[in-house]
Each structure stands twice: as C-alpha cells, then as structure tokens.
Design an enzyme around this catalytic site. Sequence first.
Site, PDB file in Angstrom:
ATOM      1  CG  ASP A  58       3.316   3.310  10.411  1.00  0.00           C
ATOM      2  OD1 ASP A  58       2.180   4.252  10.778  1.00  0.00           O
ATOM      3  OD2 ASP A  58       3.926   3.747   9.431  1.00  0.00           O
ATOM      4  CG  PHE A  59      -1.322   1.605  15.227  1.00  0.00           C
ATOM      5  CD1 PHE A  59      -2.407   2.636  15.743  1.00  0.00           C
ATOM      6  CD2 PHE A  59      -0.776   0.887  15.920  1.00  0.00           C
ATOM      7  CE1 PHE A  59      -2.341   3.008  16.964  1.00  0.00           C
ATOM      8  CE2 PHE A  59      -0.579   1.388  17.429  1.00  0.00           C
ATOM      9  CZ  PHE A  59      -1.486   2.336  17.827  1.00  0.00           C
TER      10      PHE A  59
ATOM     11  CB  SER B  68      -1.185  -0.001   1.242  1.00  0.00           C
ATOM     12  OG  SER B  68      -0.220  -0.120   2.240  1.00  0.00           O
ATOM     13  CG  HIS B  69       2.234   3.480   2.569  1.00  0.00           C
ATOM     14  ND1 HIS B  69       1.036   2.494   3.394  1.00  0.00           N
ATOM     15  CD2 HIS B  69       1.685   4.653   2.820  1.00  0.00           C
ATOM     16  CE1 HIS B  69       0.222   3.373   3.989  1.00  0.00           C
ATOM     17  NE2 HIS B  69       0.710   4.546   3.711  1.00  0.00           N
TER      18      HIS B  69
ATOM     19  CD  GLU C  37      -7.556  -1.979   6.088  1.00  0.00           C
ATOM     20  OE1 GLU C  37      -7.870  -3.129   6.481  1.00  0.00           O
ATOM     21  OE2 GLU C  37      -6.978  -1.154   7.145  1.00  0.00           O
TER      22      GLU C  37
ATOM     23  NE  ARG D 125      -0.309   5.116  -0.740  1.00  0.00           N
ATOM     24  CZ  ARG D 125      -0.847   5.718   0.451  1.00  0.00           C
ATOM     25  NH1 ARG D 125      -0.658   6.914   0.656  1.00  0.00           N
ATOM     26  NH2 ARG D 125      -1.428   5.020   1.124  1.00  0.00           N
TER      27      ARG D 125
ATOM     28  CB  ALA E 273       4.578   3.808   5.737  1.00  0.00           C
ATOM     29  CG  LEU E 274       3.990   8.431   9.863  1.00  0.00           C
ATOM     30  CD1 LEU E 274       2.963   8.795  11.183  1.00  0.00           C
ATOM     31  CD2 LEU E 274       4.411   9.464   9.150  1.00  0.00           C
TER      32      LEU E 274
END
Lengths: 339, 339
Positions: free
Chosen positions: B178-179, B47-48, B188, B52, B123-124
């Site tokens: 990381d959430f 996803s990241h 999602e 992206r 993402a972090l």
Amino acid sequence: MSDNVTLSLAEMRELSETILMDNGFNKDHARSITDIMYACQQDNCHSHGLHRLLMCVDSIKSGRIDGTAAPTITDAGPSVVRANANQGMSLLAFQAALPQLIEKAKKNGIAALAINNCYHFSALWPEVEKLSEAGLAAIAMVPSHAWVAPAGGTRGTLGTNPLAFSWPRIGKHPFTFDFATSQFARGEIELYRRAGKALPEGVAIDKDGQPTTDAEAAMNGAMLTFGGYKGSALSIMVELLAGPLIDDLTSKESMEFAQGKPEAPYHGEIIIAIDPNLLSGGKTLANDERAERLFADIIDQGARLPSQRRYIAREHNMKRNAVEIPRTLYEELLTLRKS
Amino acid sequence: MSDNVTLSLAEMRELSETILMDNGFNKDHARSITDIMYACQQDNCHSHGLHRLLMCVDSIKSGRIDGTAAPTITDAGPSVVRANANQGMSLLAFQAALPQLIEKAKKNGIAALAINNCYHFSALWPEVEKLSEAGLAAIAMVPSHAWVAPAGGTRGTLGTNPLAFSWPRIGKHPFTFDFATSQFARGEIELYRRAGKALPEGVAIDKDGQPTTDAEAAMNGAMLTFGGYKGSALSIMVELLAGPLIDDLTSKESMEFAQGKPEAPYHGEIIIAIDPNLLSGGKTLANDERAERLFADIIDQGARLPSQRRYIAREHNMKRNAVEIPRTLYEELLTLRKS
C-alpha cells in the site's frame, strides 16, 4: 547512400508477413504478429517494430514454438476468457479472444483475459489500445525472464514485468502508457554494453549483488526495478497476476524453461478490461469531460502525456504512407526471405 | 514518566468508538472507522492509527460530513457493486458492500466495487487484506487532493494517489503493499517542516515549479511522484480509475470541493477483486506453491516482502494484547471524550 530505407506501409506489411510465413508461421500467426509490429513501427517504436522479426525467426528456429498452433478460447467464467496459445505466439490468442473480452467487459462491467502457454515478444500498448478503441479502459501485464532483483536483493528473480494501461478518450487518441517495472529495459542494457558506455547509477547490480555501472557486469548480474521498493512491489504484483493467478509461469520458471535458447520468453499474460459506461452509471460523456480537464491541466503546465510522441509519429507516418528503418536492419531482414 | 501510554486492545477499541460517538458519528460509523484504525494501530502503522481520530473529529466539526449517513449499496452490473456513502465516511460503505463484492468476484472471476461520495482518510491495506482473507487478490485506489505535480510539470494536479494490492497466501499473512504514488506522503513533508529539516532532492518543487528541499516551500508548491515519469503515469491511472471511471471527483475537484476546510478529502474509491481459484481453473494449491517459491526466492536473498514489519508488530501486539501510543496523542484524545 542514406543509412535508412523508406518502406511504404503496404511494403512493410508484405515484408513482415512474407518473412514470417517463409520461416514457418502460418498465415493467421503471420498476420497477427505483423499487425502488432506494424503498429509499433508506424509509431516509431523501433525496439518493438520490424526489428522483432529477428527474434520471431530465431524463436521458431529453436524448434519449440508452434508456428501453426490454433489458440483455444474458453469461456472460463462469466467475466473471464481464457486463451490457450498452445505453444504458439501470444498475439493470435489475444486476437482470437478479444471479441469475447470486450463483450464480457461491456456486459458485466469488468472482465479478465488470461492468455496461457504463449511465447511473448510484443509491446503491450497495442493490445490495451485495441480495448480503448472499443471504449474500454484496460490494464495488461506479463512476466518475462528473471533478470531483475527485488529491492534489497542481490540477484535476478523478477522479470522486466511491463505494465500497460489505456483510457479511451472520446474523439482523441487514448491516454496510454506501457512501461517496464525494471529501471531500464533489457535491450537498453545491451545497447550500453555494445557501445561500451557506463550505465547510470541505480540501474543494475553485478553477480555479487553489488551496484555496478558496467553493462557487461550488469548483464551477468541483475537489473533493478524503477522507483525502489515501490517499483519492486509493483513488479511482484505483475509476477503474481500474470503468473500464479492464471496458472502460468513466473519469470524464474520461464527462464528455466528457456534453457538459454534465443527464443521469445514462454509464459502467460493477463489483460483486465473495464467499461467506463457501466462503471459511471451511464455518465460517460460527463466523465470524459472530467478526464479531459485533468489532461488539459497536465499539458497546460508543460508536462507531456505518455504516448504523445508516439501519436505524433503515427500521424506523420500515416500521412506520408511510409516508415523508415535502418538499412542494416533492412538488409538483415532480406536475408530471412526465402520467396 | 514514559513518553508512551500502553492501551489494551479492548481499551483502544473503546476509546476510539467513544470519541467517534461523542463527536457525532453513529454506532455503525464509529465501529467501521474503529475497525480500520484498530487494525492500523495494532500493526504499529501510527500514521493511520488512533492519530487519525483527530482528523475524524475535525472532519465532522467542519459540518459537511454526515456522521449518521447510511450507505446505499447497488447491484450496478453483474461484476460491479456500487456503494454510495451519501456524504459519510468511506469505511461503512466499504463494509456494507464487501459481501457482495466477494460474492461477485467468486462467481464471475473478477468484480469491482465503486465507492462514491465518501470522505476518506484511511489506509487501503486493511481493505485489500479483507479481500485476501476471503481468498481473493485485490487492488484498491483512491485520489486525494491535488498536491502532486505530474512528471515535467510545475504545479499540483494529481493526488498522492495510493495503490494497494493484496495476494492471499494459504496459511500465511497475505502479500500486501500500500503505497502513495507520490515520492513522500503528505504527512512526511509536514514532519520535515515541523522539524525544520531539509527534504531529500527529488521530492518536491516550490510554487514556481523549481526543485526545492525546503519543506515549507514544498507545502506551498507541489510534491513529486515516485519513480519519475513511470510513477507519474501510474498516478494518472489511479486518478482516472478512482475518479472519472466511477463518476467521481479527481484530486483537483476534491481539493476545490474542500475549500481549505480541515476535513478528510471527499471523492470516490475503486476496489478490484479477483478470484485465483476461478482464474487458475481450480488449480489454487499448485499456484499457491508457485507463488511461495517466488516469495522464498526473494526472502532467501535478504530482501523483504512489503508488510513483513507490520506482521511482526501485529503478532507482538496481539500477544501482549496491547499497543503503545505517544502520551501527547493520548492526552489530546482524552480531551475529545465527552462522556
């Protein structure tokens, strides 16, 4: 006869200080502990109010807490204060280190206070609110005892590991929250057990790691974190930052140290303070307004900010200059007075 | 023909940098964006990862992101670094400020980096892991767009507001999570919508504030936070610390600023770095062992540490020197190459 007793705020303070001093805490400890219990009781936080005097007295009776320990405050780095509680209760150490924490946060933008070697029983919100009274944002974390299983686990490893946060609002009560990262607080499980009530699903597992709604089985098994694997990750973060980061015990080590004694858990605590004035480049007013628009948008849709009920109780109790506590608790407390 | 395409790690880097430069990012931005997408794809965080690139190209096409903006790094206080991204992507600003953040955290014990005026899509965890590579613990937070309702609310006010944390482990991959503080990630919900699948209960509300399992209704309504009122409180904390604290936009302001354009959200980011060596009074080794005992006790009971799957993927992909991406994505990416 009413089931409650009404105490004036001054009577509450006097009762608390007397009980603490009658049982071995010196005046400084008695005052710093009373300050926090007073704040909790005034806000109708019964679980962390005068009720906790019972635990304080049990703790000192167990013979390990030093009721006269003077904390040692160290300038541990440009943005770090260390408060060694020297086997005393945490609160005097917090109080003694607070001015240095505020000074460092305002000078440097962000600072941390590490409290070590303390017995700990108190809610964290009164501490973070002390910092927001000084215009700072603050985060506080403590471990506890290893009653809580990690997500996907079968036994207690983590503490109830509360996380508290406070944000200063100009001319208003701060935005504050203080919650256990366990689904329930330990005391809630105990209340269900005493009442013979079934727990909700998802709160606990039994000693074999199986889900249970039986409070007795839960007390012998483990509690679960809130919010599944996210809450579990957060709880591990609290464990690390308030434990190994500051050279202090994890919840499991704290539980081993306690050897089953009915005393407050012994471990460390971390508090991080941040200065919105420095971090915003001096634009505190404009950003206070920005935060207020956020809060207004939350309240406008019928949602509540955390602590709003507490502030309503505070205003009510301050206005009538009194609090109410259960008669049974009051009578139990009177037996602890020796003078 | 396989549904996937295998790219060597070098091919992946080259593809990403070329697409970014072909579409208006200068070499510095292309590299800093690629570093992070590369790290994500290498860990199978699809996803990241390269996915992206589509958003990056859409973002620059919308005409507001400056693909050549040089960030301005300011020493904003003894423990504060400010990185003004000057309307560029956040990642170059992060990279440029990183050495100063590390230096301040090691010197003072704790330090904060405020990134301002940045477009943000990443993402972090790669950022907090950069800090744990330097031996520091780190927390990162960003707002996003106001898609998420507060607990008890009826409409979007909060962002998906991710929180990331990393703890350095000596000789091991860090403990990292990381959430999103929303129950689901925005993407999602979109996947459920495309698949015509019903959402689980408790994930979203419709435009009238009523619970819904319809993904389309959820996209037009609001998502919910994880963990009920606790997750909601945490999300508000992220909103405050990564917004008003650092003089930058809330998720609601960011959404208004976007005016519905298909670009990455524009706002700020905060990263806090803490030095375990200074905080533990130089007892890093003993406390690393203490943290390892905690991790071992978690793993021993069959629970997983967050990110373990990611590290397994990383080792696998590094060993074979390749990643796999869907053929459809690969073909779409090829259309973005102009050289």
